[in-house]
Design a protein around this motif. Sequence first.
Motif, PDB file in Angstrom:
ATOM      1  N   ARG A  38     -31.165  43.845 -43.146  1.00 58.38           N
ATOM      2  CA  ARG A  38     -32.324  44.662 -43.524  1.00 58.38           C
ATOM      3  C   ARG A  38     -33.290  44.690 -42.332  1.00 58.38           C
ATOM      4  O   ARG A  38     -34.282  43.972 -42.287  1.00 58.38           O
ATOM      5  N   ILE A  39     -32.975  45.544 -41.387  1.00 53.09           N
ATOM      6  CA  ILE A  39     -33.738  45.634 -40.138  1.00 53.09           C
ATOM      7  C   ILE A  39     -34.793  46.725 -40.241  1.00 53.09           C
ATOM      8  O   ILE A  39     -34.496  47.850 -40.660  1.00 53.09           O
ATOM      9  N   VAL A  40     -36.008  46.395 -39.844  1.00 54.70           N
ATOM     10  CA  VAL A  40     -37.044  47.408 -39.651  1.00 54.70           C
ATOM     11  C   VAL A  40     -37.263  47.526 -38.150  1.00 54.70           C
ATOM     12  O   VAL A  40     -37.653  46.557 -37.499  1.00 54.70           O
ATOM     13  N   ALA A  41     -36.972  48.692 -37.611  1.00 55.74           N
ATOM     14  CA  ALA A  41     -37.088  48.921 -36.161  1.00 55.74           C
ATOM     15  C   ALA A  41     -38.292  49.810 -35.885  1.00 55.74           C
ATOM     16  O   ALA A  41     -38.222  51.031 -36.028  1.00 55.74           O
ATOM     17  N   LEU A  42     -39.396  49.202 -35.499  1.00 49.19           N
ATOM     18  CA  LEU A  42     -40.598  49.953 -35.138  1.00 49.19           C
ATOM     19  C   LEU A  42     -40.493  50.470 -33.712  1.00 49.19           C
ATOM     20  O   LEU A  42     -41.214  51.384 -33.322  1.00 49.19           O
ATOM     21  N   THR A  43     -39.612  49.856 -32.929  1.00 49.22           N
ATOM     22  CA  THR A  43     -39.226  50.367 -31.613  1.00 49.22           C
ATOM     23  C   THR A  43     -37.712  50.157 -31.492  1.00 49.22           C
ATOM     24  O   THR A  43     -37.117  49.418 -32.267  1.00 49.22           O
ATOM     25  N   ALA A  82     -38.694  44.378 -47.620  1.00 43.11           N
ATOM     26  CA  ALA A  82     -38.112  43.025 -47.571  1.00 43.11           C
ATOM     27  C   ALA A  82     -37.152  42.858 -46.400  1.00 43.11           C
ATOM     28  O   ALA A  82     -35.988  42.482 -46.569  1.00 43.11           O
ATOM     29  N   PRO A  83     -37.614  43.103 -45.171  1.00 41.48           N
ATOM     30  CA  PRO A  83     -36.709  43.002 -44.010  1.00 41.48           C
ATOM     31  C   PRO A  83     -36.340  41.559 -43.710  1.00 41.48           C
ATOM     32  O   PRO A  83     -37.085  40.632 -44.029  1.00 41.48           O
ATOM     33  N   ASP A  84     -35.170  41.378 -43.099  1.00 40.72           N
ATOM     34  CA  ASP A  84     -34.815  40.053 -42.598  1.00 40.72           C
ATOM     35  C   ASP A  84     -34.959  39.987 -41.082  1.00 40.72           C
ATOM     36  O   ASP A  84     -34.804  38.931 -40.480  1.00 40.72           O
ATOM     37  N   ASP A 138     -49.115  39.935 -35.608  1.00 40.70           N
ATOM     38  CA  ASP A 138     -49.288  38.679 -36.327  1.00 40.70           C
ATOM     39  C   ASP A 138     -48.860  38.825 -37.785  1.00 40.70           C
ATOM     40  O   ASP A 138     -48.197  37.944 -38.343  1.00 40.70           O
ATOM     41  N   GLN A 139     -49.245  39.930 -38.401  1.00 40.02           N
ATOM     42  CA  GLN A 139     -48.860  40.159 -39.789  1.00 40.02           C
ATOM     43  C   GLN A 139     -47.358  40.407 -39.916  1.00 40.02           C
ATOM     44  O   GLN A 139     -46.731  39.956 -40.876  1.00 40.02           O
ATOM     45  N   LEU A 140     -46.791  41.127 -38.958  1.00 41.64           N
ATOM     46  CA  LEU A 140     -45.358  41.401 -39.000  1.00 41.64           C
ATOM     47  C   LEU A 140     -44.559  40.108 -38.887  1.00 41.64           C
ATOM     48  O   LEU A 140     -43.533  39.937 -39.553  1.00 41.64           O
ATOM     49  N   ASN A 141     -45.031  39.176 -38.060  1.00 37.86           N
ATOM     50  CA  ASN A 141     -44.342  37.900 -37.894  1.00 37.86           C
ATOM     51  C   ASN A 141     -44.319  37.083 -39.175  1.00 37.86           C
ATOM     52  O   ASN A 141     -43.428  36.250 -39.378  1.00 37.86           O
ATOM     53  N   LYS A 142     -45.290  37.306 -40.046  1.00 35.05           N
ATOM     54  CA  LYS A 142     -45.324  36.606 -41.326  1.00 35.05           C
ATOM     55  C   LYS A 142     -44.355  37.214 -42.336  1.00 35.05           C
ATOM     56  O   LYS A 142     -43.961  36.562 -43.297  1.00 35.05           O
ATOM     57  N   ILE A 143     -43.999  38.466 -42.113  1.00 36.32           N
ATOM     58  CA  ILE A 143     -43.089  39.154 -43.034  1.00 36.32           C
ATOM     59  C   ILE A 143     -41.641  38.765 -42.779  1.00 36.32           C
ATOM     60  O   ILE A 143     -40.874  38.496 -43.705  1.00 36.32           O
ATOM     61  N   ALA A 144     -41.237  38.731 -41.495  1.00 39.65           N
ATOM     62  CA  ALA A 144     -39.855  38.425 -41.121  1.00 39.65           C
ATOM     63  C   ALA A 144     -39.817  38.066 -39.641  1.00 39.65           C
ATOM     64  O   ALA A 144     -40.760  38.382 -38.898  1.00 39.65           O
TER      65      ALA A 144
END
Length: 322
Positions: free
Chosen positions: A71-76, A123-125, A137-143
Amino acid sequence: MKKKSYLAAACLLLFMLVLSACGGAAGSDAKTASPETGTEAAAGGAEEAASGTVTYESESGPVQVPANPTRIVALTNAPNVLSLGVTPVGVDQWTGNNPLFTEKLKGVTVVTEEDPESVAALAPDLIIAGSTTKNLDQLNKIAPTVVYTWGKLNYLDQQVAVGKLLGKEAEAQAWVDDFTKRASEIGGRIKAEYGDDVTVSVMEVDGKSAYVMGDSWARGTEILYQAMGLKMPDKVKEAVTSEGYYSLSLEVLPEYMGDFIAVSRKLDASNEIMGSEVWKQIPAVKEGHVIEFESRASSYSDPTTLENLLGIFEKGFLGDSK
């Protein structure tokens, strides 16, 4: 009396072990429903536990990532991911609007760094971001979040780096080796046809704006100048030294044009510059040495984009000859 004491002690010990096991299970569930992320990731956590994690040496230091992220979220770097046959659950809007990836992105959510909650909802991994991405910082808390700085790696090493992250390093390297060989061969045929000193200018036009590009600014620059080994006009080389690109006025445009012109533009829109008399009088234009391609499909340097442009350039320089 001693027998009764031993029995009571054994019963107490058994009770404590059961209580401890229940508490451990509850603590495990609590971790997968973190209040910091605002999303329940029990399923993702179970999958990660099953597949295990690996340490990825990112530019910002080691990061523990899933060995097989699903479950990848690719912002770049979403095009790099897609080019490896992996479909993210979320991508940035620029990739979402890229016509080269329309089919591959069916059902994929477009998210933004401005709204971390939209990322958490998936729910990315694994999250892939840029060094200038907002809310890191917030993204690092998600996954687990791996960051790349644009331009720190060349276009080939970038693909290998993403391949390593996804457990597909060998596949990425095989593409690199094959692509560089094929592009070099086409470059050799172009120079055999037009001479070793043939020059090409890469530019992007949009309305009244025109820019020339350096050798690593997407729009096919990596193919033409690096992989094919074609030459950049001296005036362009000097102009792009500082920023990697250079803005031109219509009046001076002819001074920066080479024997060939590769033009990135919106093909479904008219263009004032290319309709002007100044443009029409440029020697390369008169000779039909202009290769046009869609700007929305050329702003990346991933394998899918590069393969598409390689075909366009081969035909543009050499026609249908093989």
